[in-house]
Each structure stands twice: as C-alpha cells, then as structure tokens.
Design an enzyme around this catalytic site. Structure first.
Site, mmCIF file in Angstrom:
data_model
loop_
_atom_site.group_PDB
_atom_site.id
_atom_site.type_symbol
_atom_site.label_atom_id
_atom_site.label_comp_id
_atom_site.label_asym_id
_atom_site.label_seq_id
_atom_site.Cartn_x
_atom_site.Cartn_y
_atom_site.Cartn_z
ATOM 1 N N HIS A 141 1.711 15.772 32.696
ATOM 2 C CA HIS A 141 1.989 16.298 34.032
ATOM 3 C C HIS A 141 1.776 15.157 35.020
ATOM 4 C CE1 HIS A 141 1.345 18.640 37.718
ATOM 5 N NE2 HIS A 141 1.833 19.708 37.114
ATOM 6 N N ASP A 218 -6.806 16.709 30.749
ATOM 7 C CA ASP A 218 -6.164 17.712 31.593
ATOM 8 C C ASP A 218 -6.195 19.027 30.821
ATOM 9 O OD1 ASP A 218 -4.475 19.451 32.895
ATOM 10 O OD2 ASP A 218 -2.751 18.112 32.944
ATOM 11 N N GLN A 221 -3.898 23.983 31.035
ATOM 12 C CA GLN A 221 -3.192 24.972 30.238
ATOM 13 C C GLN A 221 -3.973 25.413 29.007
ATOM 14 O OE1 GLN A 221 -0.607 26.401 31.387
ATOM 15 N NE2 GLN A 221 0.063 24.978 32.973
ATOM 16 N N LYS A 244 -4.887 29.355 37.681
ATOM 17 C CA LYS A 244 -4.203 29.609 36.419
ATOM 18 C C LYS A 244 -5.050 30.480 35.491
ATOM 19 C CE LYS A 244 -1.814 25.119 36.518
ATOM 20 N NZ LYS A 244 -0.505 25.562 36.991
ATOM 21 N N CYS A 384 6.961 19.253 36.975
ATOM 22 C CA CYS A 384 6.103 18.100 37.281
ATOM 23 C C CYS A 384 5.884 17.226 36.045
ATOM 24 C CB CYS A 384 4.759 18.538 37.870
ATOM 25 S SG CYS A 384 4.902 19.367 39.465
#
Length: 431
Positions: A141, A218, A221, A244, A384
């Site tokens: 991302h 990261d 998710q 999220k 992104c």
C-alpha cells in the site's frame, strides 16, 4: 474452533445500526462488501463514544480534577485493551496515531530525526547512509511505500523491493534473496489489501533480525480479521487503524517493541509530550507519551476500546473461520466465471478477507457503477497500490471484502452482479 453460524451472524448484524435499519420497504438492501476500506460500527462502539462525550468529556493527563481522572482512566483503559488484543506485553507499547498511515510515518520520520542528529539513547540502531538498503515489496500500500521512499532520499540509503510474480504474491525464498547485510529496514504488509495474500511474518522477521534489520509491519488488513500477536511474531513495529476493525475514524495504532520505542526520537513535538522545556531545548517523556503531543482524540480512543471488546466477545478465531468460509465461496465463484481474472493466490490457503478481480474487456469503474446500481458496495480503483496494479498490467480492479457481519447472500449478489455487468456491457470473454 468452529465458525460463527448463520444465526449468530444474523444476531451480530442486529447489533449494527447500518444493517439493522435495512432493508427499507420497496428497496434493495445494500450488500456491503467494502470493509477493507472501512467497516461498519456496532451500537456498542457508537454508544461508548457518545456516552463519553456526553458524560465524561475532559482533557486527559491534564490537571488534577476528578473529571480529568475519569477521562484519563477511560483513555488509558482503551490502551490496555488494545495492547491485550494484539499481544503487547505492556500498554506502553501502544502509541495512538491519527491512522495507520500516520503510525508508519511516526516510525519513518522518527528514523529521519535520528539521522539528522536529533536521536535519543539507542538511536544509533537507526543509522542510515549510502550503501544501506530499505527493503519493501512491490505489493505495498502507498502508506507503506512512500514514507520509505522519502526516508531513503533524505538519508542516502537505497530503496529496494521484492518483486511480485504473475499472481501479485511473493515467497519466503524471494525474501531470502532480497535480504542481505546491507538491509537496515524491512517494511511489508501482513495481508495485502489487493490480493489478500498473507505474508509469513515470523519467518520474515527472523531473516531480517539475522542481519540486524528493523521490521515494520502494515497490519491494517490482518488485525481486524485474524488473531494477531505481535510479540509472538517478533516484529519491531506494526501499524493498524481503528476504522477497519469496527472502530471510529481518526484513530490509528502504532505498536512497538519497548526497546525500539525507547530508541525512536519523536518527529512531532509540542505540549504534553515533554518533561522540561527551556528557550533553547526540550526533554521528552518516555514512550508512548512522547509520540502523542497535543490534544488527544479521546472519544475515538474510547470507541476503539469498545470495538476491541466487541471483537473479543465474538472471538477472533471464530470470526476468522467464518470469514474464511465466505472467502472460499467468493474465490470459487470468481474462478468458475469466464472472463474474470482473480488477483492474488489462486485459492484460499494464503488469503484473508478479500478478493480483487479484473473483468476482461471492461473497466473497473464501469463494473463499479453497475454493481452500485445493483446495491452491491465494493471498492474500485488501484486501492492505493499502483505499483502492484502496474505489475499486473492493469490500472485498476474491483475488490470485494468481507467481515464478520457478511452473509453468503451478499457474496452471491456480488458474483451475480459481476456476471450481470458482463452481460449488460456485452463484453466478449475468452473461453
């Protein structure tokens, strides 16, 4: 661990005003398949934030009044809840940020400060210069790419990357080939926001640690969808966002190993993050407070704490098992439909929460418009992640993502709508 049942999902949906208010008479209930962009929020989260603002609103860590004390307890209680949720040993390993992008920038900019002569004790571990390498992957991302591009430009280090294969994934062997004695930072995603590919984090951390490289994960998710324990994974830093994972906007989280946070200088400065200030210099508080200057997003933090408690009550293992069933249904439907190109793993063993497709001979924006008219809410565009789409040879894709409230019917409506788009636009597909 058994997955959530359909009846349990129905009960869960009733706890979300967004779902409980639908369908309206004579209208088609929207199929919300965009949780990878932002999730809906349960009443418990909305109420926690509202009740704090209505009854306990005060400036935290400022003053000695009882009201300030109550607000601070709620604020720090949420920090403890988040720490427990992601396996942090202590609440002090959790730093509040504006969002996950901000959290990653706290690390990248802090390392930049260390290299500009503004380090603290231990900052020498972040030294970068010509010949040193910052490693990312081609699947990142932009939030986990651009900060490292800029850090490389500032310090003279070289930004390198692990290329993806035709499916947009990469392997542990690819990482072994890329990591070397010059690697000083390795930043990578736990789960790709385009392909759903799950990286082998613990093994990657071991490779990086063997050459003395700092790892930055990261986890945007992964944390909302699967059980995550950062201490067990061994990462030095990790970032994720509240919105999220059923929480409010405007709040993100930076996790750091205690020694790493202690060695990282602050990049944003101001009130409440300091111990002593003169007209010539300032001394800063220990982590996490030195990274949290200014007025804090207190109600958002309280809401995030409520979101964590909601997810813990549901059970992340059961939620993950339920979502895996949905992803299996989603992937199977895509693979059996001519003219649909599934991005990412061609199965579900290394996939979490989402699937993105390219529809042959049809622009993703046209697909998205048609789906929207059918009441199917998805994400279209490059998500992104332009370099990853460029590697696929496409400019954009259509992504459907699931969460613990998603139903089989919503997945089927997405698949039916994709086929409907092919018919509506009269596209010819390969056999």
């Amino acid at each position: 661990m058994s997955a959530l049942t359909a009846a349990e999902v129905a009960d869960l949906r009733a706890a979300f005003p967004y779902f409980a208010s639908q369908p309206q008479p004579g209208t088609l209930a929207p199929a919300y398949l965009d949780s990878a962009a932002t999730s809906q929020r349960p009443t418990a989260v909305l109420d926690a934030e509202r009740q704090f603002l209505e009854h306990h609103n005060a400036a935290v860590h400022r003053g000695t009044s009882g009201a300030v004390g109550e607000a601070t307890l709620a604020f720090e209680g949420a920090r403890a809840a988040v720490a427990r949720f992601v396996g942090a040993a202590t609440p002090e390993q959790i730093v509040w940020a504006e969002n996950a992008t901000d959290a990653i920038n706290i690390v990248a900019l802090g390392i930049g400060e260390a290299n500009a002569g503004l380090g603290v004790t231990g900052s020498e571990r972040f030294t970068l210069g010509a010949g040193d390498e910052i490693l990312v992957t081609e699947a990142e991302h932009h939030a986990n790419l651009i900060p490292w591009q800029r850090l490389a430009a500032k310090t003279g280090a070289t930004l390198t990357f692990i290329p993806v294969n035709e499916h947009g994934t990469w392997s542990l062997d690819d990482a072994r080939a890329a990591i070397n004695d010059r690697t000083r930072i390795f930043a990578f995603g736990h789960v790709s926001n385009v392909t759903g590919f799950v990286a082998p984090v613990a093994e990657l951390v071991a490779l990086a640690r063997a050459v003395g490289a700092v790892t930055v994960l990261d986890a945007c998710q992964s944390v909302p969808h699967i059980p995550v324990d950062f201490a067990t994974l061994g990462v030095d830093f990790a970032a994720f966002s509240g919105h999220k994972m059923l929480g409010p906007n405007g709040i993100g989280v930076l996790y750091g190993r205690a020694d790493m946070l202690a060695a990282l200088p602050p990049s944003r400065t101001g009130g409440s993050a300091i111990t002593r200030v003169t007209m010539q210099n300032a001394e800063f508080m220990p982590a996490p407070m030195r990274f949290e200057p200014g007025t804090q997003p207190v109600s958002q933090v309280v809401g995030l704490g409520a979101a964590v408690e909601f997810l813990e009550t549901v059970g992340m293992e059961r939620a993950a098992a339920r979502e895996h069933e949905l992803v299996e249904r989603l992937v199977a439907g895509i693979l059996e439909t001519p003219g649909l190109r599934l991005l990412g793993p061609q199965g579900t063993t290394q996939r979490v929460a989402l699937a993105a497709v390219s529809v042959e001979n049809l622009h993703a924006h046209d697909v998205g418009q048609y789906l929207d008219e059918q009441g199917v809410l998805v994400r279209v565009g490059h998500h992104c992640a332009q370099p990853l789409h460029r590697a696929f040879g496409i400019a954009s894709s259509t992504r459907a993502s699931v969460h613990l409230t998603t139903t089989e019917d919503e997945v089927d409506r997405f698949l039916d709508a994709l086929r409907g788009a092919q018919r509506y636009f009269g596209v010819e597909v390969s056999a």
